[in-house]
Design a protein around this motif. Sequence first.
Motif, PDB file in Angstrom:
ATOM      1  N   ALA A 171       0.804  -1.359  -0.242  1.00 19.62           N
ATOM      2  CA  ALA A 171      -0.092  -0.353   0.119  1.00 19.62           C
ATOM      3  C   ALA A 171       0.795   1.402   0.042  1.00 19.62           C
ATOM      4  N   LEU A 172       1.833   1.526   0.621  1.00 20.63           N
ATOM      5  CA  LEU A 172       3.420   2.145   1.032  1.00 20.63           C
ATOM      6  C   LEU A 172       3.978   2.355  -0.432  1.00 20.63           C
ATOM      7  N   GLN A 173       4.071   1.244  -0.777  1.00 21.62           N
ATOM      8  CA  GLN A 173       4.229   1.994  -2.500  1.00 21.62           C
ATOM      9  C   GLN A 173       3.462   2.289  -3.213  1.00 21.62           C
ATOM     10  N   GLN A 174       2.461   1.743  -3.213  1.00 27.32           N
ATOM     11  CA  GLN A 174       1.649   2.742  -4.143  1.00 27.32           C
ATOM     12  C   GLN A 174       1.399   4.068  -4.033  1.00 27.32           C
ATOM     13  N   VAL A 175       1.407   4.536  -2.643  1.00 28.88           N
ATOM     14  CA  VAL A 175       1.860   6.220  -2.400  1.00 28.88           C
ATOM     15  C   VAL A 175       2.936   6.651  -2.632  1.00 28.88           C
ATOM     16  N   TYR A 176       4.284   6.008  -2.972  1.00 29.28           N
ATOM     17  CA  TYR A 176       5.505   6.465  -2.935  1.00 29.28           C
ATOM     18  C   TYR A 176       5.264   6.235  -3.932  1.00 29.28           C
ATOM     19  N   LEU A 177       4.485   5.421  -5.279  1.00 23.84           N
ATOM     20  CA  LEU A 177       4.757   6.010  -7.385  1.00 23.84           C
ATOM     21  C   LEU A 177       3.639   6.528  -7.341  1.00 23.84           C
ATOM     22  N   ALA A 178       3.123   6.921  -6.850  1.00 22.71           N
ATOM     23  CA  ALA A 178       1.402   8.282  -6.547  1.00 22.71           C
ATOM     24  C   ALA A 178       3.090   9.282  -7.141  1.00 22.71           C
ATOM     25  N   ASN A 179       4.159   9.977  -6.979  1.00 24.52           N
ATOM     26  CA  ASN A 179       4.669  11.035  -7.633  1.00 24.52           C
ATOM     27  C   ASN A 179       5.265  10.590  -9.053  1.00 24.52           C
ATOM     28  N   PRO A 180       4.751  11.648 -10.020  1.00 19.07           N
ATOM     29  CA  PRO A 180       4.215  10.832 -11.228  1.00 19.07           C
ATOM     30  C   PRO A 180       6.527  11.292 -11.423  1.00 19.07           C
ATOM     31  N   ILE A 181       7.365  11.897 -10.849  1.00 21.87           N
ATOM     32  CA  ILE A 181       9.221  11.906 -11.087  1.00 21.87           C
ATOM     33  C   ILE A 181       9.257  10.987 -10.876  1.00 21.87           C
ATOM     34  N   THR A 182       9.322  10.516  -9.638  1.00 22.16           N
ATOM     35  CA  THR A 182       9.490   9.216  -9.027  1.00 22.16           C
ATOM     36  C   THR A 182       9.274   8.040 -10.537  1.00 22.16           C
ATOM     37  N   LEU A 183       8.787   7.525 -11.052  1.00 23.91           N
ATOM     38  CA  LEU A 183       8.640   7.201 -11.852  1.00 23.91           C
ATOM     39  C   LEU A 183       9.203   7.475 -13.628  1.00 23.91           C
ATOM     40  N   ALA A 184       9.427   8.902 -13.347  1.00 26.58           N
ATOM     41  CA  ALA A 184      10.165   9.517 -14.222  1.00 26.58           C
ATOM     42  C   ALA A 184      11.729   8.591 -14.088  1.00 26.58           C
ATOM     43  N   ILE A 185      11.713   9.279 -13.239  1.00 25.22           N
ATOM     44  CA  ILE A 185      13.390   9.078 -12.675  1.00 25.22           C
ATOM     45  C   ILE A 185      13.449   7.251 -13.274  1.00 25.22           C
ATOM     46  N   ILE A 186      13.096   6.183 -12.396  1.00 25.22           N
ATOM     47  CA  ILE A 186      13.163   5.175 -13.068  1.00 25.22           C
ATOM     48  C   ILE A 186      13.159   4.617 -14.465  1.00 25.22           C
ATOM     49  N   GLY A 187      11.971   5.474 -14.945  1.00 24.34           N
ATOM     50  CA  GLY A 187      12.030   5.334 -16.545  1.00 24.34           C
ATOM     51  C   GLY A 187      13.710   5.915 -16.938  1.00 24.34           C
ATOM     52  N   PHE A 188      14.027   7.008 -16.443  1.00 23.78           N
ATOM     53  CA  PHE A 188      15.992   7.158 -17.089  1.00 23.78           C
ATOM     54  C   PHE A 188      16.195   6.270 -16.689  1.00 23.78           C
ATOM     55  N   GLN A 189      16.643   6.112 -15.395  1.00 19.97           N
ATOM     56  CA  GLN A 189      17.290   4.421 -14.970  1.00 19.97           C
ATOM     57  C   GLN A 189      17.454   3.058 -15.782  1.00 19.97           C
ATOM     58  N   GLN A 190      15.813   3.075 -16.451  1.00 18.66           N
ATOM     59  CA  GLN A 190      16.117   1.883 -16.562  1.00 18.66           C
ATOM     60  C   GLN A 190      16.741   1.653 -18.332  1.00 18.66           C
ATOM     61  N   THR A 191      17.105   3.135 -18.821  1.00 14.84           N
ATOM     62  CA  THR A 191      17.678   3.070 -20.302  1.00 14.84           C
ATOM     63  C   THR A 191      18.738   3.382 -19.777  1.00 14.84           C
ATOM     64  N   PHE A 192      19.128   3.884 -18.569  1.00 18.88           N
ATOM     65  CA  PHE A 192      20.675   4.004 -19.469  1.00 18.88           C
ATOM     66  C   PHE A 192      21.961   3.003 -17.892  1.00 18.88           C
ATOM     67  N   TRP A 193      20.370   2.814 -16.479  1.00 17.82           N
ATOM     68  CA  TRP A 193      21.415   2.059 -15.864  1.00 17.82           C
ATOM     69  C   TRP A 193      21.237   0.587 -15.950  1.00 17.82           C
ATOM     70  N   VAL A 194      22.165   0.097 -17.026  1.00 17.42           N
ATOM     71  CA  VAL A 194      22.867  -1.077 -17.750  1.00 17.42           C
ATOM     72  C   VAL A 194      22.973  -2.267 -16.067  1.00 17.42           C
ATOM     73  N   GLY A 195      23.706  -1.415 -15.572  1.00 14.40           N
ATOM     74  CA  GLY A 195      24.397  -2.449 -14.234  1.00 14.40           C
ATOM     75  C   GLY A 195      22.845  -3.543 -13.852  1.00 14.40           C
ATOM     76  N   GLY A 196      21.937  -2.080 -13.542  1.00 10.16           N
ATOM     77  CA  GLY A 196      20.820  -2.712 -12.657  1.00 10.16           C
ATOM     78  C   GLY A 196      19.839  -3.151 -13.682  1.00 10.16           C
ATOM     79  N   ASP A 197      20.878  -4.056 -14.215  1.00  7.93           N
ATOM     80  CA  ASP A 197      19.158  -4.881 -15.198  1.00  7.93           C
ATOM     81  C   ASP A 197      18.822  -6.371 -14.555  1.00  7.93           C
ATOM     82  N   GLY A 198      18.062  -6.210 -14.025  1.00  4.61           N
ATOM     83  CA  GLY A 198      17.455  -7.568 -12.938  1.00  4.61           C
ATOM     84  C   GLY A 198      17.088  -7.024 -11.768  1.00  4.61           C
ATOM     85  N   GLN A 199      17.949  -5.868 -11.579  1.00  6.55           N
ATOM     86  CA  GLN A 199      16.839  -5.140 -10.701  1.00  6.55           C
ATOM     87  C   GLN A 199      15.448  -5.111 -10.926  1.00  6.55           C
TER      88      GLN A 199
END
Length: 300
Positions: A233-261
């Motif tokens: 439930a708190l995770q959903q509250v945390y993800l309600a911030n759109p900039i949080t999702l955007a930052i994770i989107g950036f990380q999914q693009t450039f953070w190759v070492g994070g594959d599998g996370q």
Amino acid sequence: MTSISEEREARLAALPLTESGPRPGFAAGTVQQIRDIWAHRELLDMLVRRELKARYKDSTLGFVWSLMRPLALLLIYWLALGKFLGAARSIPDFAVFIYTGLTAWGLFSEIVTAGTGSIVANNGLIKKVYLPREIFPLSSVGSAIFNFGIQLGILLVATAALSEIPTGARWGYLPLALAVILVIGTAWGIFLSAVNVYLRDVQYLVEIVIMIAFWTSPIVYSWALVSGELSPALQQVYLANPITLAIIGFQQTFWVGGDGQPVPPHLTEGLLVWFVIGLVMLWLAQRVFVRLQGNFAQEL
């Protein structure tokens, strides 16, 4: 014999009056304002150039300084959190991870903070001539995009040098994440720039909120740490911030070492939803701005 000043006054008197207040109707008024902004696009370009030049006026290094702050923050977090507190042991390619988040966050925070003070900072022009006042927060957006472009270039080089080069479908996250940051940031920048004319404390409140929001976004810690500590439930509250999702989107693009996370479920769909919501926010922010701009000159 008529003087030059009298001739000039006569020509000005013959020009049609331009209404600076709100255009009637949400749809028709929005279309008219967009046309006004487009008609003043050369002025918008000049304001962006002026803002960039003024920021680094009499500076020897010039635009290099736009890199110094994020690089200094990168060094601080890499040493303090990555090495001394051991975050690098649980986050692979920690330097790339940190700089990716800082690059995305820097774009959003600069759009909002610079946009908030843009009307007050240009009070001289606003009190003297008519022009679409949205141009001023939009010029802050243009300046932020320029600085973002420089930092993005550094991020691309660092990613290629320190880890694998991003390839494939992961690049699909970048335009979505960038679009969310731009529309949400611009909406807040336009809205707060108008409110700040009437309540000058807003710009100081924004600085505090931006600082808090930085630490509530996965920039110096990963989503894996958040998902391990918070209930669903708190995770959903945390993800309600759109900039949080955007930052994770950036990380999914450039953070190759994070594959599998771990990655939040339905990240792509969440970014698409927030992009649509951001467009609605931007439209409403512009209409509120138009309603408030009628008394800008008196308040300034």
